[in-house]
Write an enzyme that holds these catalytic residues in place. Structure first.
Site, PDB file in Angstrom:
ATOM      1  N   HIS A   1       0.831  -1.216   0.000  1.00 32.37           N
ATOM      2  CA  HIS A   1       0.000   0.000   0.000  1.00 32.37           C
ATOM      3  C   HIS A   1       0.862   1.262   0.000  1.00 32.37           C
ATOM      4  CE1 HIS A   1      -3.289  -2.689   0.736  1.00 32.37           C
ATOM      5  NE2 HIS A   1      -2.856  -3.023   1.931  1.00 32.37           N
TER       6      HIS A   1
ATOM      7  N   HIS B   1      -7.308  -4.314  -1.047  1.00 30.78           N
ATOM      8  CA  HIS B   1      -6.707  -5.628  -1.298  1.00 30.78           C
ATOM      9  C   HIS B   1      -7.389  -6.317  -2.476  1.00 30.78           C
ATOM     10  CE1 HIS B   1      -6.416  -4.807   3.090  1.00 30.78           C
ATOM     11  NE2 HIS B   1      -5.146  -5.120   2.867  1.00 30.78           N
TER      12      HIS B   1
END
Length: 330
Positions: A56, A218
């Site tokens: 991320h 995700h």
């Protein structure tokens, strides 16, 4: 699989070694996977610790520095860090004023930070915790009970970090973090799936010519799939989803965030459409940040986060920050 890596097993360690070489203002413990502000602990200052699965970036490690986080704990790709990392980070940044854990609302992260808080308190470190849950797309998902934590994490870490930098006590820093989270809402869109190094292929199937409205960071499913839409149509849908959940009664911070592989040319064009929708809906914009900040590896797409602010929160947002990914006023 075409990735700039050696082997999937060493991706996180290799990235941490590269971060250490690029940013001498950080202490990067590659073996134990903890990134710490070099001058920590800062006397009399509340420590801020966050973390989560890698993939991320720049969240969270590149937000360590003056005016933001004091430490970050990177897990494996899309996998929570473990409690030992969090306890080590808390001990490294605790000056005696306590430590705030900032946690995105994903089950593994929440459970491990809870366990770490108990272990840290056994070592006489005072811990407060803030769980970020700003995503309006779905109520529950594959990885969460309740709303997912996404773009508002940046707002929480920056604004609470500024309060801690000013010397606010732990209870006050935690209250400000909660206020930012409570006033923030996000919505994300995927134009393509992401590919994890371990899998070597897309993590979900998104047929050509379709997009996922409300995707998680995700690759979790969102609200629905549709045929490809224009930037204008995506902005209308995303902002309306946020405003249907919470209509601001004051000015807002805006984050137009890329999911990893969306270029700034497209993100700035998308921001123009977001600003158009907000103006049409009567929402006053105080500040705007555009770029890839809370990403999902190589996913193409974007997210929008709005945070209603008051004078205090705006002052803290504007306060100096010096990290690898955010830097102003220094």
């Amino acid at each position: 699989m075409r990735m700039l890596i050696n082997v999937p097993e060493s991706v996180v360690a290799d990235a941490l070694r590269g971060m250490a070489a690029a940013h001498p203002g950080l202490n990067v413990d590659v073996e134990n996977r903890v990134i710490v502000r070099r001058e920590s602990p800062v006397a009399g200052k509340v420590g801020l610790v966050s973390g989560g699965g890698s993939g991320h970036e720049p969240l969270h490690g590149s937000f360590v520095g003056r005016g933001m986080l004091d430490a970050a704990c990177p897990g494996e790709v899309f996998t929570s860090p473990v409690p030992d990392q969090m306890v080590r980070a808390a001990a490294a940044v605790d000056s005696g004023a306590g430590v705030l854990f900032i946690v995105k609302n994903y089950t593994g992260d929440v459970l491990n930070f809870d366990m770490a808080a108990e272990l840290a308190e056994e070592e006489d470190i005072r811990i407060a915790k803030m769980v970020v849950n700003d995503d309006v797309a779905v109520t529950d998902s594959l990885y969460t009970a309740g709303r997912r934590g996404t773009g508002a994490t940046l707002f929480v870490e920056k604004i609470a970090g500024a309060a801690a930098e000013e010397g606010a006590p732990l209870e006050r820093v935690a209250e400000i973090a909660k206020r930012v989270n409570d006033h923030s809402r996000s919505f994300g869109v995927a134009l393509s799936a992401c590919t994890t190094p371990a899998k070597g292929s897309p993590t979900f199937d998104l047929p050509s010519g379709q997009l996922e409205l409300g995707v998680g960071i995700h690759g979790e499913p969102g609200r629905e799939r549709r045929a490809m839409m224009t930037s204008r149509e995506i902005a209308d849908f995303s902002v309306d989803a946020i405003l249907d959940d919470r209509q601001p009664t004051g000015p807002v911070l805006v984050l137009v965030n890329g999911m990893g592989s969306t270029p700034l040319l497209e993100l700035y064009g998308f921001n123009a459409e977001v600003q158009r929708v907000l103006a049409q809906r009567g929402v006053v914009v105080a500040r705007t940040l555009v770029g890839n900040y809370v990403t999902s590896l190589d996913m193409a797409g974007c997210s929008v986060t709005l945070c209603q602010i008051d004078e205090e929160l705006l002052r803290l947002w504007d306060a100096p920050v010096q990290t690898a990914a955010l830097r102003w006023g220094c």
